[in-house]
Design a protein around this motif. Structure first.
Motif, PDB file in Angstrom:
ATOM      1  N   VAL A 199      15.886 -65.233  45.391  1.00 32.34           N
ATOM      2  CA  VAL A 199      14.861 -64.430  45.920  1.00 32.34           C
ATOM      3  C   VAL A 199      13.801 -65.259  46.736  1.00 32.34           C
ATOM      4  O   VAL A 199      13.404 -64.501  47.998  1.00 32.34           O
ATOM      5  CB  VAL A 199      13.810 -63.862  44.708  1.00 32.34           C
TER       6      VAL A 199
ATOM      7  N   ARG B 110      17.431 -48.665  38.907  1.00 30.64           N
ATOM      8  CA  ARG B 110      16.638 -49.714  38.252  1.00 30.64           C
ATOM      9  C   ARG B 110      15.236 -49.972  38.260  1.00 30.64           C
ATOM     10  O   ARG B 110      14.919 -51.093  38.203  1.00 30.64           O
ATOM     11  CB  ARG B 110      17.332 -51.098  38.190  1.00 30.64           C
ATOM     12  N   LEU B 111      14.714 -49.053  38.231  1.00 29.11           N
ATOM     13  CA  LEU B 111      13.188 -48.768  38.606  1.00 29.11           C
ATOM     14  C   LEU B 111      12.459 -49.041  37.173  1.00 29.11           C
ATOM     15  O   LEU B 111      13.411 -48.961  36.195  1.00 29.11           O
ATOM     16  CB  LEU B 111      12.594 -47.723  39.103  1.00 29.11           C
ATOM     17  N   PHE B 112      11.168 -49.488  37.042  1.00 25.80           N
ATOM     18  CA  PHE B 112      10.523 -49.445  35.754  1.00 25.80           C
ATOM     19  C   PHE B 112       9.782 -47.937  35.522  1.00 25.80           C
ATOM     20  O   PHE B 112       8.725 -47.793  36.018  1.00 25.80           O
ATOM     21  CB  PHE B 112       9.595 -50.665  35.709  1.00 25.80           C
TER      22      PHE B 112
ATOM     23  N   ARG C 169       8.305 -46.376  33.374  1.00 25.82           N
ATOM     24  CA  ARG C 169       7.031 -46.187  32.916  1.00 25.82           C
ATOM     25  C   ARG C 169       5.667 -46.779  33.482  1.00 25.82           C
ATOM     26  O   ARG C 169       4.686 -47.186  33.036  1.00 25.82           O
ATOM     27  CB  ARG C 169       6.963 -46.246  31.332  1.00 25.82           C
ATOM     28  N   LEU C 170       6.156 -47.520  34.617  1.00 29.94           N
ATOM     29  CA  LEU C 170       5.071 -48.133  35.427  1.00 29.94           C
ATOM     30  C   LEU C 170       4.670 -47.181  36.853  1.00 29.94           C
ATOM     31  O   LEU C 170       5.977 -46.319  37.056  1.00 29.94           O
ATOM     32  CB  LEU C 170       5.592 -49.562  35.975  1.00 29.94           C
TER      33      LEU C 170
ATOM     34  N   GLU D 139       2.668 -49.938  40.869  1.00 30.42           N
ATOM     35  CA  GLU D 139       3.114 -51.274  40.139  1.00 30.42           C
ATOM     36  C   GLU D 139       4.599 -51.621  40.250  1.00 30.42           C
ATOM     37  O   GLU D 139       4.883 -52.893  40.094  1.00 30.42           O
ATOM     38  CB  GLU D 139       2.643 -51.013  38.682  1.00 30.42           C
TER      39      GLU D 139
ATOM     40  N   MET E  90       4.557 -53.893  43.354  1.00 29.06           N
ATOM     41  CA  MET E  90       3.680 -55.050  43.177  1.00 29.06           C
ATOM     42  C   MET E  90       4.673 -55.927  42.552  1.00 29.06           C
ATOM     43  O   MET E  90       4.613 -57.163  42.809  1.00 29.06           O
ATOM     44  CB  MET E  90       2.433 -54.874  42.365  1.00 29.06           C
ATOM     45  N   LEU E  91       5.543 -55.488  41.654  1.00 27.21           N
ATOM     46  CA  LEU E  91       6.440 -56.398  40.858  1.00 27.21           C
ATOM     47  C   LEU E  91       7.272 -56.886  41.814  1.00 27.21           C
ATOM     48  O   LEU E  91       7.945 -58.112  41.630  1.00 27.21           O
ATOM     49  CB  LEU E  91       7.228 -55.638  39.785  1.00 27.21           C
TER      50      LEU E  91
ATOM     51  N   ALA F 135       6.709 -58.023  44.343  1.00 29.48           N
ATOM     52  CA  ALA F 135       6.294 -59.352  45.317  1.00 29.48           C
ATOM     53  C   ALA F 135       5.631 -60.007  44.030  1.00 29.48           C
ATOM     54  O   ALA F 135       4.658 -60.878  44.237  1.00 29.48           O
ATOM     55  CB  ALA F 135       5.071 -58.702  45.873  1.00 29.48           C
ATOM     56  N   PHE F 136       6.453 -60.430  42.992  1.00 27.61           N
ATOM     57  CA  PHE F 136       6.102 -61.340  42.077  1.00 27.61           C
ATOM     58  C   PHE F 136       5.911 -62.799  42.276  1.00 27.61           C
ATOM     59  O   PHE F 136       5.337 -63.528  41.997  1.00 27.61           O
ATOM     60  CB  PHE F 136       7.091 -61.063  40.824  1.00 27.61           C
ATOM     61  N   ARG F 137       6.801 -63.191  43.279  1.00 28.07           N
ATOM     62  CA  ARG F 137       7.296 -64.506  43.619  1.00 28.07           C
ATOM     63  C   ARG F 137       5.957 -65.065  44.180  1.00 28.07           C
ATOM     64  O   ARG F 137       5.522 -64.057  45.152  1.00 28.07           O
ATOM     65  CB  ARG F 137       8.236 -64.962  44.276  1.00 28.07           C
TER      66      ARG F 137
ATOM     67  N   ARG G  43       3.763 -63.059  47.495  1.00 27.41           N
ATOM     68  CA  ARG G  43       2.420 -62.555  47.080  1.00 27.41           C
ATOM     69  C   ARG G  43       1.499 -62.822  48.437  1.00 27.41           C
ATOM     70  O   ARG G  43       0.705 -62.046  48.629  1.00 27.41           O
ATOM     71  CB  ARG G  43       1.624 -63.365  46.059  1.00 27.41           C
TER      72      ARG G  43
ATOM     73  N   ILE H 185       1.645 -59.831  50.837  1.00 24.71           N
ATOM     74  CA  ILE H 185       1.571 -58.585  49.948  1.00 24.71           C
ATOM     75  C   ILE H 185       0.973 -57.314  50.659  1.00 24.71           C
ATOM     76  O   ILE H 185       1.626 -56.354  50.824  1.00 24.71           O
ATOM     77  CB  ILE H 185       1.204 -58.906  48.500  1.00 24.71           C
TER      78      ILE H 185
ATOM     79  N   ARG I 161      10.684 -51.621  46.885  1.00 26.49           N
ATOM     80  CA  ARG I 161      10.400 -52.613  46.147  1.00 26.49           C
ATOM     81  C   ARG I 161      11.047 -53.806  46.446  1.00 26.49           C
ATOM     82  O   ARG I 161      10.423 -55.076  46.209  1.00 26.49           O
ATOM     83  CB  ARG I 161      10.864 -52.209  44.807  1.00 26.49           C
TER      84      ARG I 161
END
Lengths: 245, 290
Positions: free
Chosen positions: A81, A93-95, A97-98, A102, A105-106, A108-110, A114, A117, A154
């Motif tokens: 990544v 493959r989304l999340f 319940r977010l 959100e 934002m996930l 851009a976790f690395r 960030r 972002i 995402r």
């Protein structure tokens, strides 16, 4: 931007089952390459090998960026990544319940991601305006087409150079498939993203691809240099175009 | 009527206290699916830690609780790693074996505490313990107000952490789709380990509340297995604000039963409610449907 992906002699499988046998494939910077094949022929396994989710048993996956070569077969999914490879997985493959925001934002976790972002969020919203309107909605409550857009957005959040898109048409109506494929084409045209897209919908895929490969039972059986060459191929005629070859 | 009002007010405060001791489990069991039956044993262990600091240095129990949180964070990291390497990694029937593992851990903690401190009850001293606030005809113990305030603070801090930080969002995501998280360049095992550390660190403060509210003894954890799991399951796995609401429902129910039928019935309430929730609304009051 100098980028190229060269896969050679790749074997991969799950236990005794071989999903890929001696797969060789390459993608040059700025291209959109289609990886065609029906279900269960190894498209997703190949995509997962590139993303670092499945370890190949043999062969190499070289990503060349500005003259430096990285062997993705030896790197972790995290490192891959960071190198600028992002994947839009099959089934989105989304999340669920977010919220939309959100989920983005996930992406851009690395740490490296960030830093950009704000720009990437602006880009994602500009590309898919509906996501901006719905940013506080739970991802699982959106329609299939919107979810596919969110999955692509995402992936954009990590500032990718190489975008892997696995079966974007699954579970979408024909109209939405067409819209989604058009969007992916725009990402390549407008942002200069290099795209490798696995797809079983031949006619949609070749609308935006410049060339393609056909994978059958884990082996590349056709490597066509152009879309016309693909259309004229006997195997393609037999598999997709209904003609008796 | 006065008696009922009294029971409800005390029940709400008691419920907040239950919320504070359950909220860590809401992360470890609710979000991470770890069958952490040693959660109450860790809680009692934290109480003894607070007891030592309070006894030797005369430090306020809440401050003592804060002091031991880093230690409990590390304890959580180690406990999860051990659980992951020995059980979770092997998949399939990890759930059942995990319960056995954590029961074992709980018994070891009980025995260690007995060896070190004996079976006598221990308590702490602080200015707010033993005094009450008189309002109208009611007497509300200050220690229950402390529990209320701490529970509120814990809920707010954890909710903000889980929704506003990168790690917090990853913790909520890891419960939903681990492989997708890997595609974001996030290692789900590291996220779960970190979350388990947080869930255990919170027990430092919760342990302080436990010994502030009443004296503790080594086997006190057994009384809290039913209560904490009841609260987390009733809340719907993984909801922080839901945890407090569910805890208040349990607190009020216990308090009313205690005033009308006597204290011996109170421990049965949590298990009865747990069974009731599982039968009628298994996804909990605020929960996810799987």
């Amino acid at each position: 931007m100098a980028l190229s992906l060269v896969i050679s002699g790749l074997d991969a499988g799950y236990g005794a089952v071989k999903a890929l046998r001696g797969v060789s494939l390459n993608v040059r910077g700025g291209e959109t390459v289609a990886l065609l094949g029906t279900n269960g022929n190894g498209k997703s396994t190949l995509m997962k090998c590139i993303a670092g989710l499945v370890r190949p048993q043999q062969g190499s996956i070289s990503l060349d960026i500005d003259g430096t070569t990285h062997d993705l077969a030896r790197l972790s999914a995290e490192d891959i990544v960071d190198l600028g490879v992002a994947m839009v997985p099959e089934g989105r493959r989304l999340f669920p319940r977010l919220t939309v925001l959100e989920n983005l934002m996930l992406g851009a976790f690395r740490k490296a991601a960030r830093r950009n972002i704000d720009e990437n969020l602006k880009l994602a919203f500009a590309t898919f305006p509906v996501l901006k309107e719905r940013q506080s909605q739970l991802a699982g409550t959106m329609s299939g087409g919107q979810q596919q857009m969110l999955a692509i957005a995402r992936a954009l959040m990590s500032s990718p150079r190489l975008l892997l898109v696995d079966e974007p048409s699954v579970g979408l109506s024909p109209l939405l498939v067409s819209q989604t494929i058009t969007k992916i084409g725009e990402l390549n045209q407008k942002l200069g993203l290099t795209v490798l897209m696995a797809e079983q919908n031949f006619n949609q895929a070749i609308r935006i691809a410049s060339r393609g490969y056909i994978i059958v039972h884990g082996e590349i059986v056709v490597a066509a240099k152009s879309v016309d060459e693909l259309k004229g191929n006997d195997i393609v005629k037999r598999l997709y175009l209904g003609g008796a070859a | 009527m006065d008696l009922l009002l009294d029971a409800v007010v005390i029940g709400v405060l008691l419920g907040c206290f239950y919320g504070a001791v359950s909220i860590g489990l809401s992360v470890s069991f609710g979000l991470l699916d770890v069958p952490h039956v040693a959660h109450p044993a860790f809680l009692v262990l934290a109480s003894y830690g607070v007891y030592i600091i309070n006894e030797h240095y005369g430090i306020d129990p809440l401050v003592a609780g804060l002091l031991i949180t880093p230690l409990f964070f590390v304890l959580g990291l180690v406990a999860y790693r051990l659980y992951y390497e020995t059980f979770e990694k092997r998949g399939t029937d990890a759930g059942v074996r995990g319960i056995a593992f954590f029961f074992g851990v709980a018994f070891i903690i009980e025995v260690l505490i007995i060896m070190q401190f004996g079976v006598d009850q221990r308590s702490v001293t602080a200015t707010y313990i033993g005094k009450s606030w008189r309002i109208a005809d009611m007497r509300i113990p200050y220690r229950m107000l402390v529990a209320f305030a701490v529970a509120a603070a814990l809920t707010i801090v954890l909710t903000l952490y889980l929704s506003r930080t990168f790690m917090g969002r990853a913790i909520r995501a890891v419960a939903q789709d681990q492989e997708a998280l890997r595609l974001m360049g996030v290692n789900p095992i590291k996220v779960k380990q970190w979350a388990f550390g947080i869930a255990t660190a919170v027990l430092g403060i919760a342990g302080a509340l436990l010994i502030i509210v009443a004296p503790v003894e080594p086997t006190l954890d057994r009384a809290y297995i039913g209560r904490t799991f009841c609260v987390v399951v009733m809340a719907g796995l993984g909801s922080m604000s839901g945890t407090i609401v569910a805890a208040i429902i349990l607190g009020v129910a216990e308090s009313i039963v205690l005033t009308s039928f006597g204290a011996s019935w109170a421990p049965a309430i949590s298990f009865a409610m747990l069974l009731g929730v599982l039968a009628v609304r298994p996804q909990g009051l605020f929960g996810r449907r799987s």
